[in-house]
Enzyme design. Sequence first.
Site, PDB file in Angstrom:
ATOM      1  N   GLY A  32       1.471   6.465  -3.901  1.00 37.72           N
ATOM      2  CA  GLY A  32       1.960   5.745  -2.707  1.00 37.72           C
ATOM      3  C   GLY A  32       3.432   5.381  -2.758  1.00 37.72           C
ATOM      4  N   ASP A  34       4.814   3.074  -4.438  1.00 32.55           N
ATOM      5  CA  ASP A  34       5.195   2.828  -5.837  1.00 32.55           C
ATOM      6  C   ASP A  34       5.740   4.115  -6.463  1.00 32.55           C
ATOM      7  OD1 ASP A  34       3.333   1.290  -8.630  1.00 32.55           O
ATOM      8  OD2 ASP A  34       5.478   1.527  -8.239  1.00 32.55           O
TER       9      ASP A  34
END
Length: 178
Positions: A32, A34
Amino acid sequence: MRRFSILVGDITHSDAEAIVNAANTTLLGGSGVDGAIHRAAGPRLLEACRSLGGCETGQARLTPGYDLPAKYVLHTPGPIWQGGGQNEAALLASCYRSCLSLAAEHGIRTVDFSSISTGVYGYPLHQAAAVALRAIMDFLADHDLPQQVRLVCHTEKTAAVYRQTWNLWYAGNKAERL
Ligand code: APR
């Protein structure tokens, strides 16, 4: 200048002073947003995160942005959605408050948030939007910093839900509708 706005984009391209990463408690990266932030910031970000020794859900940690356009990254692990009975709303609100408090403490004037917990962590978007906007607006009402906060949604669909929530609860008149 409007202190809060919602936009569609890739947060790794953000020119805000700080961007908020939807992290996990290890702070050692993931998929994602991150994963996208770590890829764009380069390996020094992971090194910096390693030295932080993790972060509790609802708390936040600050690192440099390294190869990102943003000067800083605020890392905050959101709650994993478990049906709403495990204090998820309070933990999600705490993510937004912790990031804003840390930004204010460091004199950071502009902060771009990703939509915490609404991806892998499965927090229902409508409910997350209500919690996020309430936390942001309550904080901005009591603090002069950050001067500007934006919610950077990766898709138009996500932005539509945040805008709908904003227009329902916070737009006092037509001019304030997002
Ligand atoms: N820019 C902006 N928003 C993005 C980007 C991007 N480049 N990439 C993804 N998003 C959006 C997703 O569409 C979603 O709306 O960020 C929001 C948060 O989704 P996730 O990244 O899945 O984060 P979250 O649901 O909080 O789950 C966190 O996923 O990546 C792992 O290590 C992370 O374990 C942690 C978990």
